[in-house]
Each structure stands twice: as C-alpha cells, then as structure tokens.
Motif scaffolding. Sequence first.
Motif, mmCIF file in Angstrom:
data_model
loop_
_atom_site.group_PDB
_atom_site.id
_atom_site.type_symbol
_atom_site.label_atom_id
_atom_site.label_comp_id
_atom_site.label_asym_id
_atom_site.label_seq_id
_atom_site.Cartn_x
_atom_site.Cartn_y
_atom_site.Cartn_z
ATOM 1 N N GLU A 1 43.707 45.132 43.171
ATOM 2 C CA GLU A 1 42.835 45.942 44.025
ATOM 3 C C GLU A 1 41.981 45.110 44.974
ATOM 4 O OE1 GLU A 1 40.720 45.351 40.039
ATOM 5 O OE2 GLU A 1 42.749 45.741 40.781
ATOM 6 N N THR A 2 42.020 43.775 44.849
ATOM 7 C CA THR A 2 41.170 42.936 45.695
ATOM 8 C C THR A 2 41.588 43.028 47.156
ATOM 9 O OG1 THR A 2 40.910 41.411 43.836
ATOM 10 C CG2 THR A 2 40.263 40.614 46.016
ATOM 11 N N ALA A 3 42.904 43.046 47.414
ATOM 12 C CA ALA A 3 43.375 43.091 48.798
ATOM 13 C C ALA A 3 42.911 44.344 49.521
ATOM 14 C CB ALA A 3 44.907 42.998 48.830
ATOM 15 N N GLU A 4 42.798 45.472 48.811
ATOM 16 C CA GLU A 4 42.342 46.714 49.432
ATOM 17 C C GLU A 4 40.833 46.743 49.615
ATOM 18 O OE1 GLU A 4 43.768 49.865 47.046
ATOM 19 O OE2 GLU A 4 45.900 49.419 47.369
ATOM 20 N N ILE B 1 40.783 29.469 40.357
ATOM 21 C CA ILE B 1 40.427 30.302 41.513
ATOM 22 C C ILE B 1 40.399 31.742 41.027
ATOM 23 C CG2 ILE B 1 41.051 30.973 43.859
ATOM 24 C CD1 ILE B 1 42.827 28.323 43.757
ATOM 25 N N THR B 2 39.240 32.359 41.099
ATOM 26 C CA THR B 2 39.058 33.700 40.544
ATOM 27 C C THR B 2 38.417 34.592 41.592
ATOM 28 O OG1 THR B 2 38.737 32.741 38.354
ATOM 29 C CG2 THR B 2 38.076 35.037 38.657
ATOM 30 N N LEU B 3 39.020 35.758 41.821
ATOM 31 C CA LEU B 3 38.447 36.786 42.685
ATOM 32 C C LEU B 3 38.131 37.995 41.821
ATOM 33 C CD1 LEU B 3 40.747 35.203 44.625
ATOM 34 C CD2 LEU B 3 39.744 36.793 46.287
ATOM 35 N N THR B 4 36.863 38.412 41.840
ATOM 36 C CA THR B 4 36.388 39.493 40.984
ATOM 37 C C THR B 4 35.774 40.585 41.837
ATOM 38 O OG1 THR B 4 35.907 37.863 39.263
ATOM 39 C CG2 THR B 4 34.950 40.065 39.014
ATOM 40 N N PRO B 5 36.411 41.739 41.950
ATOM 41 C CA PRO B 5 35.792 42.857 42.692
ATOM 42 C C PRO B 5 34.591 43.414 41.937
ATOM 43 C CG PRO B 5 38.178 43.133 42.502
ATOM 44 C CD PRO B 5 37.790 42.057 41.537
ATOM 45 N N THR B 6 33.524 43.697 42.651
ATOM 46 C CA THR B 6 32.335 44.352 42.121
ATOM 47 C C THR B 6 32.096 45.623 42.935
ATOM 48 O OG1 THR B 6 30.819 43.166 43.568
ATOM 49 C CG2 THR B 6 31.395 42.096 41.482
ATOM 50 N N PRO B 7 31.163 46.474 42.525
ATOM 51 C CA PRO B 7 30.937 47.708 43.297
ATOM 52 C C PRO B 7 30.571 47.483 44.753
ATOM 53 C CG PRO B 7 29.938 47.884 41.129
ATOM 54 C CD PRO B 7 30.427 46.478 41.254
ATOM 55 N N ALA B 8 29.903 46.364 45.078
ATOM 56 C CA ALA B 8 29.444 46.153 46.457
ATOM 57 C C ALA B 8 30.142 45.002 47.156
ATOM 58 C CB ALA B 8 27.935 45.922 46.488
ATOM 59 N N SER B 9 30.828 44.134 46.425
ATOM 60 C CA SER B 9 31.392 42.940 47.053
ATOM 61 C C SER B 9 32.559 42.434 46.221
ATOM 62 C CB SER B 9 30.319 41.850 47.186
ATOM 63 O OG SER B 9 29.874 41.456 45.896
ATOM 64 N N VAL B 10 33.138 41.358 46.702
ATOM 65 C CA VAL B 10 34.171 40.628 45.975
ATOM 66 C C VAL B 10 33.673 39.206 45.788
ATOM 67 C CG1 VAL B 10 36.521 39.724 46.029
ATOM 68 C CG2 VAL B 10 36.068 42.042 46.828
#
Length: 385
Positions: free
Chosen positions: A260-263, A296-305
């Motif tokens: 879901e990070t790309a979206e 390398i970690t990408l973590t989506p949050t409610p307001a940001s990534v």
Amino acid sequence: MTAALAAGTTSAQALALGALPIAAALCASAVPLARGRLDRLATPAAICATLSLATAFGYPATGVRTAPAWKLAEAALLLVLLAAVVRWSPWREARIVAPLTAVATAAWPFPLVDGPFLERTGAAAFWLLPAVAAAAAGAYPRRVELRRRAAVTEARRAQRLQLSRDLHDFVAHDISGIVVQAQAARFVAATDPAQAVLALERIEKAGLNALESMDRTVEMLHGPARSPAAALPGLDHLPSLVDEFTAAGGIDAELRLPPETAEALSREAGAAAYRIVVEALTNVRRHAPAATLVRITLTPTPASVELQVSNDAPGTPRVPLPRRRATRGGLGLPALTEHAEALGGTLTAGPHGAGGWRLTATLPRTTAPASAPAPVPAHAQEPQQ
C-alpha cells in the motif's frame, strides 16, 4: 549709439551663455549616440549641468542674465539626460551625475525670479518635481531589468544545483558500484574466473545505468517536456536497486516495502523516496564499506510514510577497499533535507546503535489509509421480524 552698442553686446553675451550648455551637451553626446552607447551619457549630462549652474549663478559677477527661453530649453535637455543616466549609466557614475543634474534642473529659475529668497526657493523646489519624475522614469525600467537578470541568474543557479544533485545522487551511486565490482573482479580473477565474468556483467549494467542517468539529466536541461518527478524512478524501482546493491557484494541489503506504500505517496514523493534511498546506499558504500547489513523500511502511517535506512556497526569488509582521498561533505543529505521539507516532510540522520548509522525521512501521504467501515448504531438497525 553707445547705449545701443552696449545693449547689443549684452544680448550677444546672453545668447552665447544661454546656448553654451546646450551646445556643449549636444557635442559631447554626439559620439555616444552615434555608437549606440547610451551608457556613456553621464559625461554630457555632467557638462550640461555644470555649465547650467555656472551661467545661472554667474549673473552677479558677469552682469549678464540668460534669457528664460534658453534656461527652459536647458531644463528640458537636463531632464532627458537625467532619465538616460538613471536608466543606462553605471551605478558608480549615476549616483554622482544624477543628483548634480537634478540640482541644475531645479536651480535654473532661481536667478530669474525677482523676489525674496523664499520665493526663489519655492520656484526651485517646484522644479524638483520634474527632476524626480525623470529619475523615476529612468529607474523603473532599470529596476525591471535588474530583477529580470536576477531571475535568470537564480534560474541558472537552480538548474546547476539540480544537475549537480542528479549527478551526485545517481551517477555517483552507479560509479561507486562499478568501483566495488572492479575491485572484486580483480581479487577473484585468478581463483574464480566465473565470478570475475559476473562482476564484469554487473559493471556493464552499472555503467549503462550511469549513462541513463546522465541522459535523463541532459533531457531535463534541454526543455520542460516532462516534469522532473516523472523523469525520475520511483518506489517501483526500489527492489531492483536493492538487488543490484546486494549483488555488488560486500554489504547485504534488505527491503521492507508494504504494497500500500506506492498508493500512499504521490509521484514526486515517490521519486524523492527513491533518491533518498540511493543517497543512503551510496553513503554506506563510500563511508561505511565495512558494514555487513543495510535495512530499508517504509512504514505507512495515517498522515505520512516513514522511510528508514540503517546500517549495522562496521565489521570486516569482504573486499578490502583502498583509502580514499579526504573530500568535503557532499551535497546529498542537505539537498535531500531541503527537498523533503519542501514536500512537507522531514529528514534526519545520525548514529544508531553500536557504531551504526540511521537515516529517517517522513513524507506526507496523498491518500488516507483504508479503514474498516464504521459500525451501524443500534437504533439504526432494522428490527428483526
């Protein structure tokens, strides 16, 4: 007869004194005007202003009063020269000649007014208004031109910075990979030729990537056919980037990229994330070659990534690297910090753990996270039959 002769002599002197400033200014302006050098009109203006002041205030000593028509013609010529000096002359000349010309323009009626000193001063002050208007008429287009030049200079500076950042972020990453592969091939060529051939293939691929980055940069310089964000790779290129980094040997890399990070990120934010990862991997390769693992970690949050790139404490490098010449700090992290802040995010970097390093960036998301449907209130549910 004698009185008539004296009157004729006085009229001739008045005519000569009245025509002298105008004639001198026109003669001095002939050469610059013929050559189209409007920036050389400061000297004619200074000559005209000086002679105008001399003829105006020389009446008590000479006893010859210049005709008002000549002084009015001088004032008109002085106004034209004042506007030209303020518009085109170098500032070091204009700041001296312009006030002198303005004073000469305002002072011409002073000896012609028959009245008290206050009345003469009022007439001179009134003629300061046309002088101010002429100076403003010359200053406005000059200011517009200066602002245009400043805008062009700033645009060129921004273009050079963009070029240097692209070369630093992308080409330097590929070149560092080429260096590592070449060193690995040199060490394994004698014992394992097959691995040397693989290293040469990876060198070829990294060289092609560097050429592609340079072509993309040149294309951006030629014209705004595409936006910079559209021309740069995004999140979909991160897996191949990490695989190439790991295949280069020496340091392993792990990527955690939720689907879901790309979206959640815009195209520009995704390109910024890719650039940040490239810069982080390049810094690990250049400044921490003894590290063994990069996460390398990408973590989506409610307001940001949230993007984190961390490497462990340095160990024993698999391939010994030559000592590099000491250089100044690069443009990468400061430029990426500015880029992240421009997008509404943040970027920080510092020590992590026992000798490791961590880079953390937050980029605002453009889409809200999917949430579960809200429960239906009890009083809104249909009664069961």
